[in-house]
Design an enzyme around this catalytic site. Structure first.
Site, mmCIF file in Angstrom:
data_model
loop_
_atom_site.group_PDB
_atom_site.id
_atom_site.type_symbol
_atom_site.label_atom_id
_atom_site.label_comp_id
_atom_site.label_asym_id
_atom_site.label_seq_id
_atom_site.Cartn_x
_atom_site.Cartn_y
_atom_site.Cartn_z
ATOM 1 N N GLY A 1 0.786 -1.236 0.000
ATOM 2 C CA GLY A 1 0.000 0.000 0.000
ATOM 3 C C GLY A 1 0.803 1.264 0.000
ATOM 4 C CD GLU B 1 11.812 2.643 -11.575
ATOM 5 O OE1 GLU B 1 10.638 2.495 -11.193
ATOM 6 O OE2 GLU B 1 12.560 1.682 -11.880
#
Length: 500
Positions: free
Chosen positions: A76, A110
Site C-alpha cells: 500500500g 528510474e
C-alpha cells in the site's frame, strides 16, 4: 478519453521526479520512511516473475532489504514518492536491461535517478548487449525511441534517457540469455550487495567526518609521503600501507575504523573487517577470523577447519597461489602481536599491491613490536562535540532541554570527552527529573557506571601480574601521596615513570 487521462497521469507522475536531487544536497529522508539496501530497476513483462523475483527473494532470505515495485504496491505504499525514497536510501542499484526495457518511461526515469544518486549501479544484460545501450539508433532500443519521437511523447527527456543508457553501457555487467544462468547471476548480485552494504557505525555520528579527515591527513598522507621517499616508482606501485589506531577503551577506535572502511571500500578490489580480534583470541576462535579472511579476500566459501594452525596453512597456500590484489583490511582490537602473525597480515601485505591495513589496539606497544611506525593516537572528544553527543543520547537533540543546561555541562565534564561514557550516561539519565540527574552525578563522581567499568576493565585485565600490581599500588598511592614519592618508590624497582 480514458487513455488521454491515463497518459496525463503518467506524464504528471514522471514529472514529479524532476525535483530529485542527490542525497547529499536534498533534505534528509524522513526517519519514519522505509529504507532499502538495494533497488531493483527492471521491465516487468520481461523479468518480474523470473530474475527480478528471484533476486528479491534471495535478498530477503539474507536479511537484505530490497525494493521491488510489485511488492511495495502490495503493502500500500504511495508512488512515485516511495520510488524516490527507495533510490535515495539504497546502497546498491541493480538495473536489469531486457528487450523491452526502453519501452517503459518508468524504467528510464528510474535509471536517471539512480545515476544522480551516489550508490553503485550493477547492470545485468538479459538477451541484450551493452552495444544496444551504447548505440541506441542501431541497437535493440532503436524502435522504442523512434516510437517516442513519432508520437511526440517525452521529447524533452529522450536525450537524458539516451545519455543514461550510454553511461551504463560502460559499466561491466553480466550477460545472460536463458534460465540456467539465473543462479550465477543471483549469487554474483548477492555478493556485490553484501560487499557494498556499509557497516553500521554509530547512532549519532557526531564529529565523525572531521575525525576521519584528521586521521586521513595525519596518517594516510604522511605514510604515502614516506613511501614516496623510500621507494622507487615500480616498487611504490606494490607497496602496502599499515596504520595503527591506538587509545584507551571507549574512545571510539572501532567507530573511526568502521567509518573509514565504509568510505574507502569502493577503492579496493577486496576488503575485510575483522572485528574484536582480542575477544576471538581469548575464546580460542582465531580460526573463525581466518575463515572470514579466506572468504572475503579469496571467495573461498566452502573451506572448513577447526584450529588456528590449520587456518595458517590454508592462508599460506592461498597467498602462494593468488595474484597481487588491491586489498583493504581492518584488524580490530588486538592485544598481542601474535594475533597479527596468526592472521598472516604481514604476509598478505607482501603479496598485495596498493593495499591498506588498519590495526586498532589499546596498547601502542603492540604496534611498535609489529613494526608499525605510523599511528593515530585517538583521544577524547572536544568539548563542543562531547556536549552534542551527550545531548543526542539524553534528549534526542543536539542541545539540552530548558533547565538542564548546567547539569548537562556537569555530566560532560565528568565524562572527560570519552565517547563511551557520554553515550552510556546520556541514555542512563534520559527522561529523568532534576533530582535523579543530581543524584546520579554525585554517584558518578565516586563510582563509574557499570557499562563503562566493564569496558575499561579489559585494559586492566590485559596487564600481566606485575603491571597489575603497579597499577593498584599507584592508585592507592596517588590518592594520598605526592607524585615524587611514587616515582622514587618505583625507581628502585627499575620502573621508569613519567607523570608529565
Amino acid at each position: 478519453m480514458a487513455s488521454s487521462s491515463s497518459s496525463y497521469q503518467q506524464n504528471h507522475e514522471l514529472n514529479a521526479f524532476s525535483g530529485f536531487e542527490p542525497p547529499g544536497n536534498r533534505r534528509k529522508v524522513s526517519e519514519s520512511a522505509i529504507l532499502y539496501d538495494v533497488f531493483i530497476n527492471h521491465r516487468g513483462p520481461d523479468v518480474k516473475q523470473t530474475l527480478a523475483a528471484r533476486l528479491y527473494n534471495s535478498f530477503e532470505q539474507l536479511g537484505i532489504r530490497a525494493f521491488l515495485d510489485s511488492k511495495e504496491k502490495e503493502l500500500g505504499n504511495s508512488f512515485p514518492s516511495i520510488i524516490e525514497i527507495a533510490i535515495c536510501s539504497a546502497k546498491v542499484h541493480i538495473a536489469i536491461f531486457s528487450k523491452t526495457y526502453a519501452e517503459s518511461p518508468w524504467c528510464l526515469a528510474e535509471l536517471v535517478l539512480m545515476l544522480k544518486s551516489t550508490a553503485k549501479i550493477t547492470p545485468l544484460f538479459y538477451q541484450v548487449k551493452p552495444f544496444d545501450l551504447r548505440y541506441i539508433e542501431g541497437g535493440a532500443y532503436a524502435e522504442a525511441f523512434n516510437k517516442y519521437r513519432e508520437k511526440g511523447r517525452y521529447l524533452e527527456k529522450l536525450s537524458e534517457w539516451k545519455e543514461a543508457l550510454q553511461s551504463l553501457s560502460l559499466i561491466a555487467g553480466e550477460e545472460f540469455y536463458s534460465d540456467r544462468d539465473y543462479r550465477e547471476i543471483v549469487a554474483a548480485a548477492q555478493k556485490d550487495v553484501q560487499r557494498k552494504t556499509p557497516l553500521h557505525v554509530a547512532e549519532y555520528p557526531v564529529g565523525l567526518n572531521n575525525l576521519v579527515d584528521d586521521f586521513r591527513r595525519r596518517c594516510l598522507d604522511e605514510l604515502v609521503q614516506d613511501i614516496d621517499i623510500q621507494c622507487g616508482q615500480e616498487e611504490r606501485k606494490h607497496k602496502a600501507k599499515v596504520i595503527g589506531i591506538f587509545g584507551m577503551g571507549g574512545v571510539s577506535k572501532t567507530t573511526l575504523a568502521k567509518e573509514f572502511f565504509n568510505q574507502k571500500i569502493s577503492y579496493y578490489q577486496q576488503a575485510c573487517f575483522l572485528f574484536d580480534v582480542r575477544e576471538a583470541s581469548a575464546k580460542g576462535q582465531l580460526h573463525h577470523l581466518q575463515l572470514k579472511l579466506l572468504k572475503d579476500l579469496f571467495d573461498d566459501r566452502f573451506l572448513s577447519f577447526t584450529t588456528t594452525e590449520e587456518g595458517t596453512t590454508y592462508l599460506k597456500d592461498r597467498l602462494r597461489r593468488s595474484p597481487l590484489l588491491s586489498i583493504l583490511i581492518v584488524v580490530d582490537n588486538i592485544d598481542h602481536v601474535e594475533q597479527l602473525h596468526a592472521l598472516l597480515v604481514m604476509d598478505i601485505l607482501k603479496k598485495s599491491g596498493s593495499s591498506l591495513v588498519i590495526v586498532t589496539t589499546r596498547d601502542v606497544g603492540v604496534l611498535i613490536t609489529a613494526g608499525i611506525t605510523v599511528g593515530y593516537n585517538l583521544k577524547g572528544m572536544g568539548r563542543s562535540h562531547a556536549r552534542e553527543l551527550f545531548c543526542w543520547h539524553a534528549f534526542d537533540q543536539a542541545h539540552p532541554c530548558n533547565g538542564y543546561e548546567e547539569l548537562s555541562d556537569d555530566f560532560v565534564n565528568a565524562c572527560g570527552g570519552l565517547p563511551l561514557s557520554l553515550q552510556v550516561l546520556g541514555r542512563h539519565v534520559r527522561g529523568r527529573n532534576h533530582s535523579y540527574w543530581s543524584s546520579e552525578l554525585t554517584k558518578g563522581e565516586k563510582m563509574l557506571h557499570w557499562d563503562v567499568k566493564q569496558r575499561l576493565r579489559i585494559s586492566f585485565d590485559s596487564l600481566d601480574n606485575e603491571e597489575k600490581q603497579v597499577f593498584m599500588d599507584l592508585h592507592c598511592a596517588l590518592s594520598n601521596l605526592h607524585l615524587s614519592i611514587c616515582t622514587y618508590s618505583y625507581s628502585s624497582c627499575k620502573w621508569i615513570l613519567n607523570f608529565k
